[in-house]
Design an enzyme around this catalytic site. Structure first.
Site, PDB file in Angstrom:
ATOM      1  N   LYS A  22       9.355  81.477  69.034  1.00 17.71           N
ATOM      2  CA  LYS A  22      10.405  82.207  69.750  1.00 17.71           C
ATOM      3  C   LYS A  22      11.241  83.028  68.776  1.00 17.71           C
ATOM      4  O   LYS A  22      11.560  84.194  69.045  1.00 17.71           O
ATOM      5  CB  LYS A  22      11.305  81.238  70.515  1.00 17.71           C
ATOM      6  CG  LYS A  22      12.421  81.937  71.290  1.00 17.71           C
ATOM      7  CD  LYS A  22      13.415  80.970  71.892  1.00 17.71           C
ATOM      8  CE  LYS A  22      14.372  80.446  70.846  1.00 17.71           C
ATOM      9  NZ  LYS A  22      15.501  79.688  71.438  1.00 17.71           N
ATOM     10  N   SER A 167      26.786  79.412  63.875  1.00 13.66           N
ATOM     11  CA  SER A 167      25.464  79.940  64.198  1.00 13.66           C
ATOM     12  C   SER A 167      25.045  80.984  63.177  1.00 13.66           C
ATOM     13  O   SER A 167      25.812  81.893  62.858  1.00 13.66           O
ATOM     14  CB  SER A 167      25.452  80.568  65.594  1.00 13.66           C
ATOM     15  OG  SER A 167      24.202  81.160  65.862  1.00 13.66           O
ATOM     16  N   SER A 194      21.919  76.949  58.783  1.00 11.56           N
ATOM     17  CA  SER A 194      20.534  77.313  59.125  1.00 11.56           C
ATOM     18  C   SER A 194      20.052  78.521  58.331  1.00 11.56           C
ATOM     19  O   SER A 194      19.468  79.472  58.885  1.00 11.56           O
ATOM     20  CB  SER A 194      20.402  77.573  60.631  1.00 11.56           C
ATOM     21  OG  SER A 194      20.798  76.445  61.377  1.00 11.56           O
ATOM     22  N   ASP A 309      17.020  72.339  64.523  1.00 12.18           N
ATOM     23  CA  ASP A 309      16.295  72.341  65.796  1.00 12.18           C
ATOM     24  C   ASP A 309      15.268  71.218  65.865  1.00 12.18           C
ATOM     25  O   ASP A 309      14.729  70.950  66.945  1.00 12.18           O
ATOM     26  CB  ASP A 309      15.597  73.686  66.015  1.00 12.18           C
ATOM     27  CG  ASP A 309      16.527  74.733  66.604  1.00 12.18           C
ATOM     28  OD1 ASP A 309      17.673  74.390  66.963  1.00 12.18           O
ATOM     29  OD2 ASP A 309      16.116  75.903  66.702  1.00 12.18           O
ATOM     30  N   ARG A 381      14.806  71.065  74.242  1.00 15.75           N
ATOM     31  CA  ARG A 381      14.497  70.199  73.091  1.00 15.75           C
ATOM     32  C   ARG A 381      14.802  68.727  73.390  1.00 15.75           C
ATOM     33  O   ARG A 381      14.149  67.836  72.836  1.00 15.75           O
ATOM     34  CB  ARG A 381      15.233  70.692  71.853  1.00 15.75           C
ATOM     35  CG  ARG A 381      14.867  72.126  71.503  1.00 15.75           C
ATOM     36  CD  ARG A 381      14.952  72.427  70.029  1.00 15.75           C
ATOM     37  NE  ARG A 381      14.634  73.828  69.786  1.00 15.75           N
ATOM     38  CZ  ARG A 381      13.398  74.328  69.732  1.00 15.75           C
ATOM     39  NH1 ARG A 381      12.361  73.525  69.904  1.00 15.75           N
ATOM     40  NH2 ARG A 381      13.197  75.610  69.517  1.00 15.75           N
TER      41      ARG A 381
END
EC number: 2.5.1.19
Length: 434
Positions: A22, A167, A194, A309, A381
């Site tokens: 994705k 984020s 991340s 994730d 998830r």
């Protein structure tokens, strides 16, 4: 973990059919839309999020078609920032809500971005603040979220420090828009979470012709034009984590072709965590194979902040380990599709498993789960992770929303059953959901 010479698949090991990434699909869609001419994206992910992203790009002026039955997407870009007016529906897709406003800001006209209640609840304040400081006229909903109204007149660019503590998508969105600014962009994100996803963004930008440099932690993107590019999308490493974990807890084996030592996806590092938990892992140039060992080994503490994730995959199978497992560095996971730390902890407790959690950590103790109803919170998830626990424990766990997996892998339940026939496909799964 061992590394071997390339081979197609490991002999005798079942091959998982993992759909495209994705993260790679949606980044490549945007870069292709920003380039003049036609790009071809082979083996893209076809799911709720990527279809929403495609639809949003058509609202911004890109033309999209297919070459074959969804095997190849053709994207004819506009070669510049888009022209308004346009209303852009982002659905549940966080990438659409974070990547598309910076792209629109490099164009001209009025743009309104909105999404589902789930997406409206996710943080966008850092992005709104950054766009405002770069000269865009942005009006967001209370709390800095969607719906967002943007009056675009191009962006000069310049130097900016971005709050990326919630984020990394804010950073990726600004970086992908940067070549379309008048003077380029130098960006500093000292609290970046991340980081592997930003590295992925930069790698794809370079594939599409952008000039990007890094010095002393600052990223500099020079102004210029993207070029159309043909790209094959790797299988999704985050999705692969569930099948790798299934192999680890059943003593079986799984090979994923297309994920190897050159992968752009940081989440492939999840197999290193499984190796620490006792699984046998082999990575070649073109494949990754995981084989279960003599049970799952616990007794370790792991920072999964860069691969958050996949933390739910580990936490969900941790009750099957022989000692407690602690995962930390994952505070930003509370701001995803759901509060993922709370969702995992609450569902494990519903199964009778002892759990301790804090602002950025969770500790899971060994214990046989009891039958329970799993509250997915519309989070794909959560559904996928607890499906692996059901398989590995042999305990019936009922998902309240099995179809939510369509966000990233509509065929998840069927594929898990194909590879591990002991897994029972839940009623009202994604086929009915769609």
């Amino acid at each position: 973990m061992t590394t071997e010479a390339p081979r197609t698949v490991r002999e005798g090991t079942p091959v998982a059919r993992i759909p495209g990434s994705k993260s790679l699909t949606n980044r490549a869609l945007l870069l292709a839309a920003a380039a003049p001419g036609t790009s071809r994206l082979r083996a893209p992910l076809v799911s709720d999020d990527t279809v929403a992203f495609r639809t949003a790009l058509t609202a911004l002026g890109a033309r999209l078609g297919t070459d074959g039955p969804d095997d190849c997407w053709e994207v004819t870009g506009i070669g510049r920032g888009p022209a308004g007016p346009a209303r852009v529906w982002c659905a549940d897709a966080g990438t659409a809500g974070r990547f598309l406003p910076p792209f629109a800001a490099t164009g001209h006209g009025t743009f309104v971005f909105d999404g589902s209640e789930q997406l409206r609840a996710r943080p966008h304040g850092g992005l709104v603040d950054a766009l405002t400081r770069l000269g865009a006229r942005v009006r967001a909903a209370d709390g800095g979220g969607l719906p967002l109204r943007l009056e675009a007149a191009g962006l000069d660019g310049g130097e900016i420090t971005v709050d990326a503590s919630t984020s990394s998508q804010h950073v990726s969105g600004l970086l992908m828009a940067a070549p379309l600014t008048r003077h380029g962009l130098t960006l500093d994100a000292p609290a970046l979470v991340s980081r592997p996803y930003v590295d992925m963004t930069l790698a794809l930008m370079r594939r599409f012709g952008a000039r990007a440099d890094e010095s002393a932690g600052r990223l500099t993107i020079r102004p210029g034009r993207y070029r159309p590019t043909d790209l094959t999308i790797e299988p999704d490493a985050s999705t692969a984590s569930y099948f790798f974990a299934a192999a680890a807890v059943t003593g079986g084996g799984v090979t994923v072709p297309g994920l190897g030592t050159g992968s752009l996806q940081g989440d492939l590092r999840f197999v290193d965590v499984l190796a620490e938990a006792g699984a046998r892992v082999t990575v070649t140039a073109g494949t990754t194979t995981v084989t279960g060992g003599d049970g799952l080994r616990g007794g370790f503490d792991v920072d999964m902040g860069d691969i958050s994730d996949t933390f739910m995959t580990l936490a969900a199978i941790a009750p099957l380990a022989d000692a407690p497992v602690t995962i930390h560095g994952i505070g930003h996971a509370r701001l995803k599709e759901s509060d993922r730390i709370d969702a995992v902890a609450a569902n494990l407790r519903a199964c009778g498993v002892r759990v301790e959690d804090g602002p950025d950590r969770i500790t899971v103790h060994p214990g046989r789960p009891a039958p329970a109803r799993i509250t997915c919170r519309r989070d794909h998830r959560i559904a996928m992770s607890f499906s692996v626990l059901a398989l590995g424990s042999g305990v019936p766990l009922q998902l309240d929303d099995p179809g939510c997996v369509s966000k990233t892998f509509p065929g998840f339940h069927a594929e898990l059953h194909r590879l591990f026939p002991a897994y029972a496909i839940p009623e009202h799964s994604e086929e009915e959901h769609r």
